[in-house]
Enzyme design. Sequence first.
Site, PDB file in Angstrom:
ATOM      1  N   ASP A  96       5.847  43.911  -1.604  1.00 33.61           N
ATOM      2  CA  ASP A  96       5.514  43.275   0.071  1.00 33.61           C
ATOM      3  C   ASP A  96       4.064  43.273   0.409  1.00 33.61           C
ATOM      4  O   ASP A  96       3.285  42.699   1.346  1.00 33.61           O
ATOM      5  CB  ASP A  96       6.468  44.191   1.129  1.00 33.61           C
ATOM      6  CG  ASP A  96       7.465  43.155   1.659  1.00 33.61           C
ATOM      7  OD1 ASP A  96       7.708  42.239   1.484  1.00 33.61           O
ATOM      8  OD2 ASP A  96       8.182  43.892   1.624  1.00 33.61           O
TER       9      ASP A  96
ATOM     10  N   CYS B 237       1.007  36.173   7.950  1.00 33.99           N
ATOM     11  CA  CYS B 237       1.360  37.294   6.605  1.00 33.99           C
ATOM     12  C   CYS B 237       0.043  37.252   5.930  1.00 33.99           C
ATOM     13  O   CYS B 237       0.034  38.485   5.633  1.00 33.99           O
ATOM     14  CB  CYS B 237       2.162  37.581   6.168  1.00 33.99           C
ATOM     15  SG  CYS B 237       3.745  36.788   7.642  1.00 33.99           S
TER      16      CYS B 237
ATOM     17  N   HIS C 183       8.659  40.805  13.029  1.00 32.46           N
ATOM     18  CA  HIS C 183       7.694  40.539  13.673  1.00 32.46           C
ATOM     19  C   HIS C 183       7.574  39.499  14.983  1.00 32.46           C
ATOM     20  O   HIS C 183       7.449  38.163  14.715  1.00 32.46           O
ATOM     21  CB  HIS C 183       6.452  40.217  12.608  1.00 32.46           C
ATOM     22  CG  HIS C 183       5.823  41.566  11.935  1.00 32.46           C
ATOM     23  ND1 HIS C 183       5.969  41.039  10.495  1.00 32.46           N
ATOM     24  CD2 HIS C 183       6.190  42.971  12.117  1.00 32.46           C
ATOM     25  CE1 HIS C 183       6.141  42.198   9.449  1.00 32.46           C
ATOM     26  NE2 HIS C 183       5.896  43.393  10.695  1.00 32.46           N
TER      27      HIS C 183
ATOM     28  N   ARG D 209       8.905  46.930  13.898  1.00 32.02           N
ATOM     29  CA  ARG D 209       8.079  48.017  13.045  1.00 32.02           C
ATOM     30  C   ARG D 209       7.096  48.794  14.238  1.00 32.02           C
ATOM     31  O   ARG D 209       6.569  49.712  13.311  1.00 32.02           O
ATOM     32  CB  ARG D 209       7.098  47.334  12.240  1.00 32.02           C
ATOM     33  CG  ARG D 209       8.439  46.071  11.422  1.00 32.02           C
ATOM     34  CD  ARG D 209       8.368  47.618  10.065  1.00 32.02           C
ATOM     35  NE  ARG D 209       9.523  46.214   8.608  1.00 32.02           N
ATOM     36  CZ  ARG D 209       9.460  45.744   7.906  1.00 32.02           C
ATOM     37  NH1 ARG D 209       8.705  45.384   7.957  1.00 32.02           N
ATOM     38  NH2 ARG D 209      10.518  45.482   7.392  1.00 32.02           N
TER      39      ARG D 209
ATOM     40  N   LEU E  78      10.820  43.039   0.883  1.00 33.60           N
ATOM     41  CA  LEU E  78      12.050  43.576   2.483  1.00 33.60           C
ATOM     42  C   LEU E  78      12.980  42.654   2.849  1.00 33.60           C
ATOM     43  O   LEU E  78      11.353  41.461   3.218  1.00 33.60           O
ATOM     44  CB  LEU E  78      11.799  44.783   3.236  1.00 33.60           C
ATOM     45  CG  LEU E  78      11.030  45.753   3.205  1.00 33.60           C
ATOM     46  CD1 LEU E  78       9.980  46.624   4.344  1.00 33.60           C
ATOM     47  CD2 LEU E  78      11.930  47.024   2.655  1.00 33.60           C
TER      48      LEU E  78
ATOM     49  N   ARG F 217       6.333  50.455   2.952  1.00 32.18           N
ATOM     50  CA  ARG F 217       4.877  49.218   2.877  1.00 32.18           C
ATOM     51  C   ARG F 217       3.946  49.970   3.385  1.00 32.18           C
ATOM     52  O   ARG F 217       2.353  49.659   3.656  1.00 32.18           O
ATOM     53  CB  ARG F 217       5.362  48.037   3.916  1.00 32.18           C
ATOM     54  CG  ARG F 217       6.225  46.923   3.916  1.00 32.18           C
ATOM     55  CD  ARG F 217       5.902  45.827   4.354  1.00 32.18           C
ATOM     56  NE  ARG F 217       4.782  45.410   4.178  1.00 32.18           N
ATOM     57  CZ  ARG F 217       4.199  44.730   4.561  1.00 32.18           C
ATOM     58  NH1 ARG F 217       4.684  43.807   5.359  1.00 32.18           N
ATOM     59  NH2 ARG F 217       2.645  44.208   3.987  1.00 32.18           N
TER      60      ARG F 217
ATOM     61  N   GLU G 228      -1.653  41.057   6.883  1.00 32.21           N
ATOM     62  CA  GLU G 228      -1.358  40.548   7.588  1.00 32.21           C
ATOM     63  C   GLU G 228      -1.440  41.876   8.534  1.00 32.21           C
ATOM     64  O   GLU G 228      -1.829  42.997   9.609  1.00 32.21           O
ATOM     65  CB  GLU G 228      -0.906  39.719   8.397  1.00 32.21           C
ATOM     66  CG  GLU G 228      -1.358  39.553   9.903  1.00 32.21           C
ATOM     67  CD  GLU G 228      -0.410  38.225  10.616  1.00 32.21           C
ATOM     68  OE1 GLU G 228      -1.326  38.371  11.007  1.00 32.21           O
ATOM     69  OE2 GLU G 228       1.388  38.011  10.581  1.00 32.21           O
ATOM     70  N   ASP G 229       0.047  42.654   7.382  1.00 31.15           N
ATOM     71  CA  ASP G 229       0.738  43.827   8.601  1.00 31.15           C
ATOM     72  C   ASP G 229      -0.581  44.893   7.979  1.00 31.15           C
ATOM     73  O   ASP G 229       0.077  46.099   8.977  1.00 31.15           O
ATOM     74  CB  ASP G 229       2.101  44.076   8.091  1.00 31.15           C
ATOM     75  CG  ASP G 229       2.776  42.201   8.331  1.00 31.15           C
ATOM     76  OD1 ASP G 229       2.906  41.937   9.317  1.00 31.15           O
ATOM     77  OD2 ASP G 229       3.398  42.400   7.495  1.00 31.15           O
TER      78      ASP G 229
HETATM   79  C1  LIG Z   1       4.370  37.649  10.592  1.00 26.44           C
HETATM   80  N1  LIG Z   1       4.583  38.206   9.724  1.00 26.44           N
HETATM   81  C2  LIG Z   1       6.053  37.764   8.949  1.00 26.44           C
HETATM   82  C3  LIG Z   1       4.023  39.470   8.709  1.00 26.44           C
HETATM   83  N2  LIG Z   1       2.782  39.232   9.430  1.00 26.44           N
HETATM   84  N3  LIG Z   1       5.134  39.877   8.192  1.00 26.44           N
HETATM   85  C4  LIG Z   1       5.844  39.431   7.120  1.00 26.44           C
HETATM   86  C5  LIG Z   1       6.617  41.081   6.426  1.00 26.44           C
HETATM   87  C6  LIG Z   1       7.653  40.337   5.353  1.00 26.44           C
HETATM   88  C7  LIG Z   1       8.029  41.387   4.031  1.00 26.44           C
HETATM   89  N4  LIG Z   1       9.317  41.011   3.930  1.00 26.44           N
HETATM   90  C8  LIG Z   1       8.526  42.896   5.742  1.00 26.44           C
HETATM   91  O1  LIG Z   1       9.641  42.763   5.558  1.00 26.44           O
HETATM   92  O2  LIG Z   1       7.698  43.992   5.844  1.00 26.44           O
END
Ligand SMILES: CN(C)C(=N)NCCC[C@H](N)C(=O)O
Length: 257
Positions: free
Chosen positions: A64, A250, A165, A135, A21, A89, A69-70
């Site tokens: 992704d 991330c 984020h 998000r 994404l 995701r 981390e997400d």
């Molecule tokens: C702190 N950051 C930036 C993150 N923890 N995650 C980045 C996720 C990027 C992925 N393309 C998305 O759009 O989800």
Amino acid sequence: MSRVNRRTLVRRPSPRLAEGLVTHITRSPVDPVLALAQWEGYVAALEAEGWETVEVAPQDDCPDVAFVEDTVVVYGDLAVIARPGADERKPETAGTEAALVELGYRIARIEAPGTLDGGDVLKHDGTVWVGLGGRTNPAGVEQLATLLAPLGATVLGVPLTRVLHLKSAVTALPDGTVIGHEPLVDDPTVWESFLPVPEEPGAHVVLLDAETVLMSTNAPRSRALFEERGLRVVAVDIGEFEKLEGCVTCLSVRLRG
Ligand SMILES: CN(C)C(=N)NCCC[C@H](N)C(=O)O
């Protein structure tokens, strides 16, 4: 739960990484072979600094997935499994949960209608700031606050409109100074001690120990600023992930025994 002091979760990039994404930046071509080499370099850097890396099972159908981390917020012995704000995701969390169960963590989950991405969560010394506006939604922040209150954490929602984020905008140095590239930070006055950095990728550090940070090679002037403050810097090239709005934070989740 097992008590290894310096351990971190990582997740191998999907061969479909280039389909990841993008929200706030223009899409540019991603080379999955170079990305895998960069990810291996990132993992090797963590290991060279004494961090044991635990690989979450790969999930090749999720572009992704390397941005592990997400998928979770770990606080003490509790792993709060995220509920990603992007539907694409949502399937990523099961693998992270399985890895953390295996490691002996207590598990809690953000439930619908809450959404929360781990990248929106910045922790320092009992305070947990959560970016709101991308998000992560208010219900997600409320649930996290309820889950972390018994562990003594104070959870605060902070505005986020300019980047993906919260940790795209700001992270914290070992002494708690919050760093950010000001044009991308909605409200730097949220933090008592805020240090502006001259480059966007300079806003992202992973704390390796009390004197050492891991950061991107794409922020030499910010690196110099940190070194002037007495920090040791380990720099890695994660350029292919930066094209997908990723950063050094991330790609891993630090776990401490
Ligand atoms: C702190 N950051 C930036 C993150 N923890 N995650 C980045 C996720 C990027 C992925 N393309 C998305 O759009 O989800």
